[in-house]
Motif scaffolding. Structure first.
Motif, PDB file in Angstrom:
ATOM      1  N   GLU A 192       5.606  -4.632  -4.177  1.00  0.00           N
ATOM      2  CA  GLU A 192       5.145  -6.880  -2.344  1.00  0.00           C
ATOM      3  C   GLU A 192       4.823  -5.480  -1.286  1.00  0.00           C
ATOM      4  O   GLU A 192       5.313  -6.424  -0.071  1.00  0.00           O
ATOM      5  CB  GLU A 192       6.056  -7.298  -2.602  1.00  0.00           C
ATOM      6  CG  GLU A 192       6.458  -8.436  -3.954  1.00  0.00           C
ATOM      7  CD  GLU A 192       7.533  -9.297  -4.366  1.00  0.00           C
ATOM      8  OE1 GLU A 192       8.068  -9.349  -3.217  1.00  0.00           O
ATOM      9  OE2 GLU A 192       7.389  -9.654  -5.674  1.00  0.00           O
ATOM     10  N   ILE A 193       5.121  -4.356  -1.614  1.00  0.00           N
ATOM     11  CA  ILE A 193       5.006  -3.624  -0.098  1.00  0.00           C
ATOM     12  C   ILE A 193       3.702  -3.555  -0.101  1.00  0.00           C
ATOM     13  O   ILE A 193       3.068  -3.262  -0.957  1.00  0.00           O
ATOM     14  CB  ILE A 193       5.766  -2.249  -0.809  1.00  0.00           C
ATOM     15  CG1 ILE A 193       6.970  -1.786  -1.063  1.00  0.00           C
ATOM     16  CG2 ILE A 193       5.931  -1.048   1.118  1.00  0.00           C
ATOM     17  CD1 ILE A 193       7.863  -0.927  -1.355  1.00  0.00           C
ATOM     18  N   GLN A 194       3.662  -4.180   1.414  1.00  0.00           N
ATOM     19  CA  GLN A 194       1.793  -4.290   1.912  1.00  0.00           C
ATOM     20  C   GLN A 194       1.573  -2.925   2.414  1.00  0.00           C
ATOM     21  O   GLN A 194       2.407  -2.065   3.172  1.00  0.00           O
ATOM     22  CB  GLN A 194       2.144  -5.188   2.870  1.00  0.00           C
ATOM     23  CG  GLN A 194       3.095  -6.935   2.294  1.00  0.00           C
ATOM     24  CD  GLN A 194       1.927  -7.762   1.783  1.00  0.00           C
ATOM     25  OE1 GLN A 194       1.330  -8.359   3.085  1.00  0.00           O
ATOM     26  NE2 GLN A 194       1.910  -8.327   0.554  1.00  0.00           N
ATOM     27  N   SER A 195       0.360  -2.586   2.556  1.00  0.00           N
ATOM     28  CA  SER A 195      -0.537  -1.451   2.494  1.00  0.00           C
ATOM     29  C   SER A 195       0.296   0.123   2.632  1.00  0.00           C
ATOM     30  O   SER A 195       0.693   0.689   3.317  1.00  0.00           O
ATOM     31  CB  SER A 195      -0.150  -1.484   4.819  1.00  0.00           C
ATOM     32  OG  SER A 195      -0.505  -3.294   5.132  1.00  0.00           O
ATOM     33  N   ILE A 196       0.862  -0.286   1.555  1.00  0.00           N
ATOM     34  CA  ILE A 196       0.655   0.920   0.721  1.00  0.00           C
ATOM     35  C   ILE A 196       0.078   1.700  -0.493  1.00  0.00           C
ATOM     36  O   ILE A 196      -0.483   0.095  -1.102  1.00  0.00           O
ATOM     37  CB  ILE A 196       1.965   1.009   0.716  1.00  0.00           C
ATOM     38  CG1 ILE A 196       2.681   2.095  -0.136  1.00  0.00           C
ATOM     39  CG2 ILE A 196       2.421   0.491  -1.444  1.00  0.00           C
ATOM     40  CD1 ILE A 196       4.473   2.897   0.742  1.00  0.00           C
ATOM     41  N   GLU A 197      -0.667   2.958  -0.636  1.00  0.00           N
ATOM     42  CA  GLU A 197      -1.600   2.538  -1.796  1.00  0.00           C
ATOM     43  C   GLU A 197      -1.207   2.785  -2.961  1.00  0.00           C
ATOM     44  O   GLU A 197       0.628   2.766  -2.815  1.00  0.00           O
ATOM     45  CB  GLU A 197      -1.667   4.278  -1.115  1.00  0.00           C
ATOM     46  CG  GLU A 197      -2.475   4.936  -0.469  1.00  0.00           C
ATOM     47  CD  GLU A 197      -2.652   6.587   0.005  1.00  0.00           C
ATOM     48  OE1 GLU A 197      -2.999   7.246  -1.376  1.00  0.00           O
ATOM     49  OE2 GLU A 197      -1.697   7.141   0.407  1.00  0.00           O
ATOM     50  N   GLN A 198      -1.974   2.294  -3.290  1.00  0.00           N
ATOM     51  CA  GLN A 198      -2.477   1.443  -5.500  1.00  0.00           C
ATOM     52  C   GLN A 198      -1.586   2.747  -5.864  1.00  0.00           C
ATOM     53  O   GLN A 198      -0.813   2.967  -6.835  1.00  0.00           O
ATOM     54  CB  GLN A 198      -3.803   0.406  -5.458  1.00  0.00           C
ATOM     55  CG  GLN A 198      -3.020   0.257  -6.680  1.00  0.00           C
ATOM     56  CD  GLN A 198      -1.862  -0.342  -6.689  1.00  0.00           C
ATOM     57  OE1 GLN A 198      -1.712  -1.387  -5.988  1.00  0.00           O
ATOM     58  NE2 GLN A 198      -1.080  -0.348  -8.129  1.00  0.00           N
TER      59      GLN A 198
END
Ligand code: ADP
Ligand code: MG
Length: 439
Positions: free
Chosen positions: A242-248
């Motif tokens: 659920e951490i947005q905008s973090i690399e997969q």
């Protein structure tokens, strides 16, 4: 209170003593028979000492306020350089070189249902870093003990593996150090600092969101440590996915080891935490006050601690005892006694039925077994306390033709709560749960 002391001093001490000197003082604590006064500067301190300190001591001793009086110059109450200089001399430098908070140990962490897994996992990692779970990822809301656990791991490792290299940093600090390393051509030092460690603790990793180059660097740090079987511990306010905008590729690495969460503490844990903190500070807080705090500050441990500190400070400053009544006054801006959203009789029936282990239908029936009757009366009482419904309306919700049944139930529960502490706890528990689940 201090005001009373001043007015007595006006009569008993040499003329002018109070107006000129004492009025500039602030009482900062009263503990174990010692009254500590904050004086504005060394000059005032000397004047008081030489002129009438012994008179003042007698005065407070005679009235049973304190056995001793100590004067200190400019503590936290006042600002300025002087204060900082004084404090620097008095106290050992607080921030440990390793950046670990000296209060955050496993010993000082209270374990309850809400944090049991996170605690067990942290201890396992501290006992065998790099082996148990790697990385350990702890997530949960604000003020629930993530940072405390991370520091506890750090302390534990330092204690048990002398010479171990422990680095703790928030993800913001990681970012800032990286930026300044790049600006000053010190990226080698940066890498050395974060990669030559036995255990790396990075707090609040969610702040890496949207910081691509920091994520890139962290990715390499992570891989280098993980390959070398060095322990990594991360915390976040939400689970990895659920951490947005973090690399997969980072998200999936966060899930390689163990992901565990901390939930808001239940009532028993809140009580235990308060007791531990009070004890730690050498205070004996009455049981009903502890209960009152735990009851009214439901979710966040930092707030709970803040409330405890506030009542201790207020009690010292006003020289008043710690009672539920005083605590209510001192905390009135923190505690929202008023319910926020509408609570319905239906909701109450559900909560009470599940608490006592019956069906809602039992509560609405005319069954008269003692247990059911009691649960029904509790539900009626709560309905009157928590909703705007009239006695008639509450009666109807319980299939009662007559509102006197409701009235009778309310009176009975009130009586019981006065006499039976267990009953009072049950009802208070339900009240606070219903309040905190509404709105
Ligand atoms: P987070 O990092 O999750 O926001 P912190 O670790 O900073 O929360 O905790 C907030 C405060 O609550 C700290 O002072 C911490 O010592 C205290 N605290 C949290 N959980 C516990 C616990 N289980 N036992 C004792 N104190 C706790
Ligand atoms: Mg934190």
């Amino acid at each position: 209170t201090w005001k009373d002391i001043l007015s007595i001093a006006r009569e008993k001490l040499p003329q002018g003593a109070t107006e000129i000197w004492l009025k500039t003082c602030l009482p900062i604590s009263l503990d174990r028979g010692k009254l500590v006064l904050d004086v504005p500067n060394v000059f005032v301190k000397e004047q008081i000492q030489s002129r009438f300190l012994s008179g003042l001591k007698d005065l407070v001793a005679d009235r049973g306020i304190a056995r001793e009086v100590e004067l200190v110059v400019g503590t936290e109450v006042r600002d300025g350089e002087q204060k900082r200089a004084e404090n620097a001399l008095k106290q050992p430098p607080p921030p440990n070189p390793d950046g670990l908070n000296p209060n955050y140990y496993f010993d000082t962490f209270v374990v309850g249902k809400s944090n049991r897994l996170a605690h067990a996992a942290s201890l396992a990692v501290a006992e065998s870093p790099g082996v148990a779970y790697n990385p350990l990822f702890i997530w949960g809301g604000v003020g629930l003990g993530k940072t405390h656990l991370m520091h506890a791991i750090g302390h534990y490792v330092l204690e048990h593996l002398p010479g171990a290299r422990v680095v703790y940093a928030s993800s913001e600090k990681f970012t800032n150090e990286l930026i300044s390393a790049i600006q000053n051509n010190k990226t080698q030092e940066f890498k050395a600092k974060f990669r030559n460690v036995d255990i790396l603790l990075i707090d609040d990793i969610q702040f890496l969101a949207n910081k691509e180059s920091t994520q890139e660097e962290f990715f390499h740090t992570f891989n280098s440590l993980h390959n070398a079987k060095r322990q990594i511990v991360l915390s976040s306010d939400r689970p990895p996915k659920e951490i947005q905008s973090i690399e997969q590729r980072l998200v999936s690495r966060f899930e390689w080891g163990l992901v565990t969460d901390i939930q808001p503490p239940d009532l028993e844990t809140r009580i235990a935490i308060l007791q531990k903190k009070a004890e730690f500070r050498g205070y004996d807080i009455p049981e009903d006050v502890v209960y009152f705090l735990a009851q009214n500050i439901p979710s966040n441990i930092r707030e709970l601690e803040g409330a405890l500190n506030r009542i201790i400070a207020c009690s010292q400053l006003n020289m008043e005892p710690i009672t539920v009544e005083n605590a209510t006054e001192w905390l009135k801006d923190i505690i929202k006694m008023q319910q926020q959203g509408p609570i319905s009789v239906d909701l109450i029936q559900d909560a009470v039925a599940s608490y006592f282990g019956f069906d809602v239908e039992d509560l609405k029936s005319s069954k008269r077994t003692a247990d059911i009757a009691l649960a029904r009366q509790v539900a009626m009482y709560l309905s009157r306390e928590l909703t705007e419904s009239s006695l008639q309306q509450i009666g109807i919700a319980f299939n009662k033709k007559d509102h006197t049944t409701v009235l009778h139930a309310c009176r009975k529960i009130e009586e019981m709560m006065k006499e039976d502490l267990k009953m009072k706890k049950i009802v208070d528990n339900l009240l606070s749960n219903l309040r905190s689940n509404s709105g």
